[in-house]
Design an enzyme around this catalytic site. Structure first.
Site, PDB file in Angstrom:
ATOM      1  N   ASP A 275      -1.789 -15.800 -21.371  1.00 32.08           N
ATOM      2  CA  ASP A 275      -1.761 -14.188 -21.000  1.00 32.08           C
ATOM      3  C   ASP A 275      -0.437 -14.038 -20.028  1.00 32.08           C
ATOM      4  O   ASP A 275      -0.166 -12.669 -20.057  1.00 32.08           O
ATOM      5  CB  ASP A 275      -3.214 -13.789 -20.142  1.00 32.08           C
ATOM      6  CG  ASP A 275      -3.597 -12.833 -21.020  1.00 32.08           C
ATOM      7  OD1 ASP A 275      -3.905 -12.566 -21.902  1.00 32.08           O
ATOM      8  OD2 ASP A 275      -4.582 -12.109 -20.138  1.00 32.08           O
TER       9      ASP A 275
ATOM     10  N   ASP B 226     -18.510 -12.804 -19.411  1.00 33.67           N
ATOM     11  CA  ASP B 226     -19.256 -13.548 -20.166  1.00 33.67           C
ATOM     12  C   ASP B 226     -20.747 -13.213 -20.148  1.00 33.67           C
ATOM     13  O   ASP B 226     -21.611 -13.193 -20.916  1.00 33.67           O
ATOM     14  CB  ASP B 226     -19.187 -15.066 -19.666  1.00 33.67           C
ATOM     15  CG  ASP B 226     -19.133 -15.168 -18.089  1.00 33.67           C
ATOM     16  OD1 ASP B 226     -19.016 -14.110 -17.380  1.00 33.67           O
ATOM     17  OD2 ASP B 226     -18.964 -16.185 -17.465  1.00 33.67           O
TER      18      ASP B 226
END
Length: 767
Positions: free
Chosen positions: A156, A477
């Site tokens: 990233d 998540d």
């Protein structure tokens, strides 16, 4: 009679045969379920008695006492009771599962499906590049057919250091993978293996093995030196046109075609079949939201769909390397079972760590989470999605209904975007390997992959809303797992005896509290959203009541800071001024109060002992819960509220994975490292000083007879208990003089704040 015996024998034979052929086993712990339910019934009766006692006070006795502290304590007890009831859901039916990977088909059989491995990294300074490459190599070393295994690294930060290291890693893997397969090497992370050679005595040290080991070790040292030296040469170079938050998309397949001359000299000439390896840096621009880790994972899903398109995905944090090679086969024991695979979304493995000390003063291993809570969720719809170490069904992430529903082409493009190649992959998900053999490096697919990794691709689509990892919270998540469970998907928790994945745990207080603040903010963000598990409903809702309770508890667990803060402040102030908050010892209502306090401590002790730990580990857990309740739970909740109100932007600070030898030293010897922000230190020290001062003064008043032992006994015990579990803080204030102790200025500020609290309490008690 003979016929009945024959029928019984045949039935037994079939059961035994079925057990032998089974790929996995589900064991319900009925005794623990009965004990937990019995305890819950007794505890509820005691709570009801306490609440009746509080309510009766306001009806009949409030004119004799000050109302305010009783009202605050009553509110704290109500919150604790509510949270306790929610937690009983994972005690209802604890279940453990066992997989039998040896019963899976051989490599040349077509039953084994393909697997894509997703690894995410952000910052090469906080997440050291060499350690990230060890995670990549360990994933490539899984015991799985190489042509069915693909590894994707999401960078990233778009760091050239990481891309260069990937090429070095691929070259070293040409040596490491054959070595692992030939000698069944464990652990399969090269760094972990070579740093602990003395522990690997399970291998027969033949002459051939020793020769191969020395060759691979030499290649490993070259690999390590090249990665680290290249990083040292380039880390001081800055590029104004390319920053971690502003850079174009890069998608590169790593193989022999991209290897530079320097690496080519160390390439294994006997090149074996290698797993597919891809480096991806998605496009990031300041004007476009990137949605943190969830955004990175969704890009990996899209790009991998036009390359390997495996039906199952393993998600790993960059520091969570594969320790054992068998996890893929263990997960497939569930996915190839037609009885459960149709509704199975993910198989969750626990997070375990290689750098845990014997004392584990910060509860970095999250002991009760993995050994108590998750086995309990196994008896419901399954465990929560835990961010790493899970194998997930790609179709579940894409939102395909488990009842077999399909979409038309227009609906597919509205949901998933305008890429034709991606749309084709949705139809071909059951035949993933057909796409992998295409020329992936072709200009067309290269452009298509970069388009899928662009920051504008998700505009006017359902990515992060109805498909992929969800963007509603920084803890993507838990949010994603909740939405999948509401759609009727199931999950499985598997905790093998041999740890399949090992990571780097936080080894200093500062990182532990920062991490806790981020988790608290993200979980509470779910509770404040329109997807609040307490209230969420939909026409297709398939969430069991106990599973809903688990998510409600997880979403609002940070609110524990309210009762923890109240109990850290109100009882000591009232003890100091001689105001009773609990029944007298001679009062019958003292029994339920004592039962709730003692039994809840004893139950936690039993859970810790059953996990194989000691009473000292229980004290450490009690201490860190109090510390987090006074600090990161409160700050995380405040941050979430401010973000929801638009007073600040959501942020994601990655945990620092770089090793700090000095901080690690204190952690390993079981001493707190108090070198953290005063924002964290002052609330902790203030609470301890309040209890210490009130205990001294309160006991003196008891001795001289100003207040009754019978009346104040409960508060005396409570303050004494707080000081026992706070010994490390007291030691840091008064007994330690090392650099990691509590600074004198922090103690002074906390002392002055305590005096203010006592004075403020005096005026409030006069109301």
């Amino acid at each position: 009679m003979q016929r009945e015996q024959e029928q019984r024998r045949v039935k037994t034979s079939k059961m035994e045969k079925s057990e032998v052929e089974a790929l996995h086993h589900r064991q319900v712990h009925k005794r623990w379920a009965i004990l937990n339910r019995t305890y819950a019934c007794l505890h509820i009766l005691a709570i009801a008695a306490i609440l009746y006692y509080r309510a009766a006070f306001f009806l009949f006795h409030s004119k004799y006492y000050n109302r305010l502290p009783w009202l605050v304590i009553f509110g704290a007890e109500l919150i604790l009771a509510f949270m306790w009831i929610l937690k009983q859901s994972y005690n209802w039916q604890p279940v453990t599962r066992t997989a039998f990977p040896e019963k899976l088909p051989k490599d040349n059989e077509a039953l084994l499906p393909g697997i894509d491995v997703f690894i995410c990294t952000v910052d090469p300074n906080k997440e050291p590049t060499f350690e990230v490459m060890n995670t990549v190599i360990s994933a490539m070393s899984l015991d799985y057919p190489a042509h069915k295994l693909s590894v994707y690294l999401s960078d990233d930060g778009g760091a050239s250091v990481t891309l260069n290291a990937m090429k070095h890693a691929w070259v070293f893997a040409t040596w490491w993978l054959p070595f692992c397969r030939s000698y069944n090497i464990k652990p399969i992370s090269p760094k972990a293996y070579f740093e602990n050679l003395s522990k690997h005595n399970h291998i027969n040290y033949t002459k051939e093995f020793i020769q191969d080991k020395e060759i691979v070790k030499e290649k490993y040292e070259i690999f390590k030196q090249r990665v680290r030296s290249w990083k040292e040469k380039h880390e001081i170079v800055s590029d104004a046109k390319r920053t971690p938050q502003d850079h174009p998309a890069i998608v590169q397949v790593i193989d022999e075609r991209c290897i530079e001359d320097q690496d080519a000299t160390t390439l294994n000439s006997d090149l074996v079949e290698m797993p597919f390896l891809v480096y991806i840096a998605r496009e990031k621009r300041p004007s476009h939201p990137h949605h943190f880790k969830a955004g990175a994972l969704n890009v990996l899903q899209r790009v991998s769909s036009i390359m390997s398109n495996s039906p199952y995905i393993l998600v790993l944090d960059c520091d969570m390397y594969c320790n054992d090679s068998i996890s893929a086969r263990q997960a497939m024991c569930f996915y190839v079972d037609s009885k459960i695979s149709r509704s199975l979304a993910w198989v969750q493995f626990p997070q375990k760590f290689h750098n845990i000390s014997e004392t584990d003063i910060y509860d970095s291993r999250m002991l009760t989470t993995w050994d108590v809570i998750f086995p309990g969720t196994n008896g419901l719809q399954g465990p929560l999605l835990a961010g790493t170490n899970f194998y997930i069904n790609r179709k579940a992430l894409y939102g395909f209904r488990i009842d077999g529903g399909n979409y038309d082409i227009n609906e597919l493009r509205y949901t998933f975007g305008s890429s034709n190649e991606f749309t084709k992959s949705l139809v071909q998900n059951d035949k993933p390997n057909e796409m992998k053999h295409r020329e992936i490096s072709s200009d067309y697919l290269q452009v298509e992959a970069q388009f899928l990794a662009s920051c504008v691709y998700e505009e006017d689509t359902q990515w992060g809303k109805k498909v992929g990892f969800r963007y509603n919270s920084v803890v993507e998540d838990v949010m994603t797992g909740f939405m999948l469970h509401t759609e009727g998907w199931q999950s499985v928790y598997l905790n093998p005896e041999s740890p399949q994945f090992l990571g780097s745990a936080t080894t200093n207080l500062n990182e532990a509290l920062i991490q806790g603040s981020r988790w608290s903010a993200g979980l509470f963000q779910i509770g404040l959203s329109k997807y609040c598990p307490l209230l969420y409903t939909s026409p297709t809702l398939r969430l069991q009541i106990f599973q809903r309770m688990i998510y409600v508890w997880a979403s609002f667990c940070s609110l524990d800071f309210l009762p923890i803060t109240c109990f850290a402040i109100i009882p000591p102030i009232c003890f100091f001024y001689g105001i009773p908050l609990y029944p007298k010892v001679s009062d019958p209502f003292f029994i339920p109060v004592a039962f709730v306090f003692v039994s809840s401590r004893l139950k936690h002790v039993c859970e810790v002992l059953l996990c194989g730990e000691s009473i000292n580990a229980w004290l450490n857990l009690q201490r860190i819960v109090m510390i987090k309740g006074l600090t990161c739970y409160a700050y995380g909740t405040l941050e979430c509220v401010m973000t929801t109100l638009g007073l600040r932007k959501a942020s994601f600070i990655p945990t620092n994975k770089a090793e700090d030898d000095d901080a690690t030293k204190w952690y390993q010897i079981g001493k707190f490292d108090f070198r953290t922000s005063y924002m964290f230190l002052v609330p902790i020290v203030t609470a301890v000083i309040l209890n210490l001062f009130s205990l001294v003064v309160g006991v003196a008043r008891l001795i001289v007879g100003y207040i009754s032992w019978d009346t104040m006994f409960a508060q005396l015990v409570f303050s004494f208990y707080v000081l026992i579990i706070s010994y490390s803080v007291i030691e840091g204030m008064f007994l330690r003089k090392d650099p990691a102790s509590i600074p004198f200025t922090a103690t002074l500020i906390s002392t002055l704040l305590s005096l203010v609290v006592f004075c403020l309490g005096y005026f409030l008690l006069l109301l």
